[in-house]
Scaffold this active site. Sequence first.
Site, short mmCIF file in Angstrom:
data_model
loop_
_atom_site.label_atom_id
_atom_site.label_comp_id
_atom_site.label_asym_id
_atom_site.label_seq_id
_atom_site.Cartn_x
_atom_site.Cartn_y
_atom_site.Cartn_z
N PHE A 1 -11.46 7.45 7.05
CA PHE A 1 -11.72 7.73 5.60
C PHE A 1 -12.78 6.97 4.89
O PHE A 1 -13.30 6.06 5.60
CB PHE A 1 -10.42 7.74 4.55
CG PHE A 1 -9.94 6.28 5.05
CD1 PHE A 1 -10.15 5.15 4.18
CD2 PHE A 1 -8.89 5.92 6.12
CE1 PHE A 1 -9.41 3.96 4.36
CE2 PHE A 1 -8.37 4.91 6.38
CZ PHE A 1 -8.57 3.68 5.38
N GLY A 2 -13.06 7.13 3.81
CA GLY A 2 -14.20 6.17 3.15
C GLY A 2 -15.71 6.35 3.67
O GLY A 2 -16.09 7.48 3.89
N LYS B 1 -10.39 2.65 16.82
CA LYS B 1 -10.82 2.01 15.68
C LYS B 1 -10.01 0.72 15.39
O LYS B 1 -10.20 -0.09 15.14
CB LYS B 1 -10.54 3.05 14.36
CG LYS B 1 -11.05 2.53 13.26
CD LYS B 1 -10.83 3.60 12.28
CE LYS B 1 -11.32 3.25 10.74
NZ LYS B 1 -11.04 3.89 9.58
N ASP C 1 -7.67 -6.06 1.08
CA ASP C 1 -8.79 -5.50 0.18
C ASP C 1 -9.99 -5.45 1.08
O ASP C 1 -10.25 -6.39 1.97
CB ASP C 1 -9.17 -6.17 -1.05
CG ASP C 1 -9.92 -5.54 -1.84
OD1 ASP C 1 -9.95 -4.21 -2.11
OD2 ASP C 1 -10.85 -6.16 -2.56
N LYS D 1 -1.58 5.54 6.67
CA LYS D 1 -2.66 5.29 7.69
C LYS D 1 -2.70 3.67 7.99
O LYS D 1 -2.65 3.24 9.08
CB LYS D 1 -4.02 5.93 7.63
CG LYS D 1 -3.97 7.32 7.62
CD LYS D 1 -5.49 7.83 7.66
CE LYS D 1 -5.73 9.45 7.83
NZ LYS D 1 -7.16 9.81 7.58
N HIS E 1 -12.46 -3.87 10.97
CA HIS E 1 -12.52 -5.01 10.25
C HIS E 1 -11.08 -5.15 9.98
O HIS E 1 -10.54 -6.32 9.91
CB HIS E 1 -13.18 -4.78 8.91
CG HIS E 1 -12.91 -3.33 8.36
ND1 HIS E 1 -13.12 -2.07 9.03
CD2 HIS E 1 -12.47 -3.11 6.90
CE1 HIS E 1 -12.84 -1.35 8.15
NE2 HIS E 1 -12.67 -1.71 6.95
N ASP F 1 -16.42 5.78 6.68
CA ASP F 1 -16.36 5.91 8.41
C ASP F 1 -17.38 6.97 8.75
O ASP F 1 -18.11 6.75 9.88
CB ASP F 1 -14.89 6.29 8.67
CG ASP F 1 -13.97 5.44 8.76
OD1 ASP F 1 -14.50 3.95 8.74
OD2 ASP F 1 -12.91 5.41 8.76
N THR G 1 0.90 -1.24 -0.02
CA THR G 1 0.20 -0.01 0.02
C THR G 1 0.99 1.08 -0.15
O THR G 1 2.19 1.44 0.61
CB THR G 1 -0.90 0.20 1.38
OG1 THR G 1 -1.86 1.23 1.20
CG2 THR G 1 -0.11 0.18 2.37
N ARG G 2 0.39 2.36 -0.47
CA ARG G 2 0.90 3.57 -0.15
C ARG G 2 0.36 4.45 0.66
O ARG G 2 0.53 5.72 1.02
CB ARG G 2 0.96 4.38 -1.67
CG ARG G 2 1.93 3.80 -2.80
CD ARG G 2 2.08 4.44 -3.71
NE ARG G 2 3.13 4.03 -4.57
CZ ARG G 2 3.03 2.98 -5.49
NH1 ARG G 2 1.84 2.24 -5.39
NH2 ARG G 2 4.10 2.51 -6.27
#
Length: 201
Positions: free
Chosen positions: A156-157, A179, A73, A12, A184, A159, A8-9
Amino acid sequence: MTRLLLATRNAKKLAELRRILERAGVSGVAVVGLADVPEFPEAPETGATFEENALAKARDAAKATGLPAVADDSGLAVDALNGMPGVLSARWAGRHGDDRANLELVLGQLADVPDERRGAAFVCAAALVTPSGAETVVRGEWRGTLTREPRGTHGFGYDPIFVPEGETRTSAELTPEEKDAASHRGRALRALLPCLEELTI
């Protein structure tokens, strides 16, 4: 010191895995990200499941770098939308990574859904592939319900619209530590810990 590539880049995600390893007392593993290794071609995410996508990313990363690699993912599975957006979560509104548009599309699709039927789960599959070819895939789920308006500035996303079971706050209103303990991704990464510990032996 064993180098472990997290494919990943996302800073977080890197910080989260480092915190989880530290809390579990796993020493001897240095987590690096894609920015820390030579670039290699990354295959598009075309799997039908979170597990397929995570495994494909981890295989690519391990093969290209010779390092043990972890990839994940994840996404949101909404009960009233038959488990969608699922693997399409990051591009639900059409453009990859447009968090606000994705979130507003889901809220729009649920506008007429009553509160008692607004169940959902964040799902994460995490895969570990070692240079020797050993593969492990695990899954973490975080159940909750969806609000009608976004709340909170953390995360993010999706949330800001996800209220975990047993909580009144959205996951965007939780601290990073809270969190990590429940999410998950935290659950999936902790399920990989026994395999990650073996890398140091």
